[in-house]
Design an enzyme around this catalytic site. Structure first.
Site, PDB file in Angstrom:
ATOM      1  NE  ARG A 160      48.221 -13.648  35.028  1.00  0.00           N
ATOM      2  CZ  ARG A 160      49.345 -13.891  34.264  1.00  0.00           C
ATOM      3  NH1 ARG A 160      50.275 -14.531  34.718  1.00  0.00           N
ATOM      4  NH2 ARG A 160      49.148 -13.296  33.154  1.00  0.00           N
ATOM      5  CG  ASP A 207      38.825 -15.675  27.898  1.00  0.00           C
ATOM      6  OD1 ASP A 207      37.701 -15.345  27.594  1.00  0.00           O
ATOM      7  OD2 ASP A 207      39.550 -16.428  28.145  1.00  0.00           O
ATOM      8  CG  HIS A 223      40.440 -12.791  25.596  1.00  0.00           C
ATOM      9  ND1 HIS A 223      41.344 -12.619  26.635  1.00  0.00           N
ATOM     10  CD2 HIS A 223      39.408 -11.859  25.530  1.00  0.00           C
ATOM     11  CE1 HIS A 223      41.147 -11.481  27.057  1.00  0.00           C
ATOM     12  NE2 HIS A 223      39.973 -10.847  26.596  1.00  0.00           N
ATOM     13  CG  ASP A 237      46.975 -10.544  33.252  1.00  0.00           C
ATOM     14  OD1 ASP A 237      47.821 -11.292  32.780  1.00  0.00           O
ATOM     15  OD2 ASP A 237      46.015 -11.114  33.904  1.00  0.00           O
ATOM     16  CG  ASP A 238      52.097 -11.499  32.409  1.00  0.00           C
ATOM     17  OD1 ASP A 238      52.108 -10.778  31.459  1.00  0.00           O
ATOM     18  OD2 ASP A 238      52.399 -12.709  32.428  1.00  0.00           O
ATOM     19  CG  ASP A 275      52.733 -17.172  20.607  1.00  0.00           C
ATOM     20  OD1 ASP A 275      51.962 -18.226  20.432  1.00  0.00           O
ATOM     21  OD2 ASP A 275      53.204 -17.140  21.590  1.00  0.00           O
ATOM     22  CB  SER A 334      53.483 -20.244  29.874  1.00  0.00           C
ATOM     23  OG  SER A 334      54.202 -19.291  30.994  1.00  0.00           O
TER      24      SER A 334
END
Length: 427
Positions: free
Chosen positions: A111, A140, A184, A206-207, A283, A314
């Site tokens: 992204r 990645d 990753h 990255d968001d 997680d 997701s």
């Protein structure tokens, strides 16, 4: 008499001749004297001219020397200034070579636009503390747009994880993205802890955007993390950090639940986790008791990160309901002057117990209405998982089921008109 006259005349003539001769001699002497005087004057003039030339040359030389000396002085001053600047830079390099607080890594994949927004947000506050928080982007995969975007920033160190091997899911229908993410994460953290030898790492995705006091918050929390081994990690995120539930940007909590989404861990913790890192769902794995081993997590009431990633692995699950309304802190908190000792294990149970015991109990099916009509903290006690989920739905919070079993503790949820938290404390 004639003879006398002749004799007199002759004598006079002789005397006149002698006088004339004397006059000639005087004239000769005067001429010689004049010639000598003129010669002397000419010599003096020549000498004076030569002296004047030498004097002028000396003055010119002196002026040149003075000019050169001033130029030299200016050059020396400039060099001294440069030396001072270099010494300053040298000192700065020594400072820069001091151990950073933590490396900051942005986990990226495919992204580029999201990544740009994230990096710009970080650099907005990171430039003044770059030596304390060196910035990395770990990609990645081989998306060239993402790679080029990361390489456009001189302030970023770029890393790339390439693993083109087949991914074998453990259950049919699972998304392989979660397996790739876990792989990753392990690779990137191994690189930062073992190759680059950082003592702490902050993981972002990255968001995400960061708050104005993001780095000050983690610097203050780093000391707490090092000194209290009952803390596994520090997070910048509150799952129930929606605008209607949060208020005080100064408040931090200990939690048994791992929030993720902008978190910091130490090398010693990674030494423990890396060898058994899961293949997927890292997680959720970290939230298992056999992995956190009773250690807790520090999190803020008001989030220090904001997740804008509606599109990702997701697939935007719960984004509109839970993530988009999150409030990110927008005021600068002076964390360096904050006393965080209340968060240590020996102090926190008493601190949090006082909050719970002073809250007003609320019962009944209309708990939400009652809570919002009470000016101050309230506490709502639930009986079991269905009861908690029912209450959570009424308030619009995550329906995360979490039961804490302890000989003298029971499970509680804490609410107030402006804050809400799941936690446990003496009753």
């Amino acid at each position: 008499s004639i003879e006398l006259i002749k004799a007199f005349f002759f004598k006079a003539l002789i005397e006149l001749s002698m006088a004339v001769r004397n006059i000639c001699d005087v004239r000769i002497l005067l001429f010689a004297a004049a010639a000598a005087f003129i010669y002397i004057q000419m010599r003096l003039f020549a000498t004076q001219s030569e002296y004047a030339d030498r004097l002028a040359s000396a003055v010119e030389s002196e002026i040149h020397c003075t000019s050169q000396m001033r130029l030299l002085i200016d050059q020396i001053s400039m060099q001294q200034g440069r030396i001072v600047a270099l010494e300053g830079k040298g000192v700065q390099r020594l400072i820069d070579k001091q151990v950073p607080v933590a490396a900051v890594v942005v986990m990226a994949c495919s992204r580029p636009d999201y990544l740009e927004r994230t990096i710009d947000s970080i650099l907005k506050y990171q430039h003044s503390v770059a030596s304390k928080f060196p910035l990395f982007v770990s990609q990645d995969g081989a998306d060239e747009n993402v790679k080029n975007k990361a390489l456009n920033y001189n302030q970023v160190t770029y890393m790339q994880h390439l693993d083109f091997g087949p991914v074998h899911t453990e259950r049919a229908g699972e998304l392989i993205a979660y397996y790739k993410i876990a792989s990753h994460y392990k690779w990137a953290l191994d690189e930062l802890f073992y190759k680059h030898n950082f003592s702490r790492v902050i993981i972002l995705e990255d968001d995400m955007e960061i708050s104005v006091d993001f780095f000050d918050y983690f610097e203050a929390a780093a000391t707490l993390l090092e000194n209290d081994k009952t803390i596994l990690a520090v997070s910048s995120w509150n799952d129930n950090g929606q605008k209607q539930f949060v208020h005080d940007p100064n408040i931090l909590y200990r939690s048994d639940f791992f929030p993720g989404l902008g978190w910091m861990l130490t090398k010693s913790t990674w030494d423990e986790l890396s060898p058994k890192w899961p293949k997927a769902y890292w997680d959720d794995w970290l939230r298992l008791k056999e992995n956190h081993k009773g250690r807790q997590f520090i999190r803020p009431e008001v989030c220090r990160t904001y997740n804008f990633g509606e599109h990702g692995s997701s697939m935007g699950q719960f984004f509109k309901q839970y993530l988009e309304p999150i409030k990110m802190n927008d005021v600068h908190v002076d964390w360096k002057s904050m006393d965080l000792s209340y968060l240590t294990q020996e102090n926190y149970l008493r601190h949090f117990g006082n909050i719970v015991s002073n809250a007003k109990p609320v019962h009944g099916t209309d708990a939400v209405l009652k809570a919002y009509n009470i000016d101050g903290d309230v506490r709502i006690q639930y009986k079991d998982q269905p009861d908690f989920e029912h209450i959570a739905r009424q308030f619009g919070i995550f329906e995360e089921w979490k039961v804490i079993r302890c000989s003298t503790l029971c499970s509680l949820s804490i609410f107030s008109v402006w804050k809400l938290d799941n936690a446990q404390a003496p009753v």
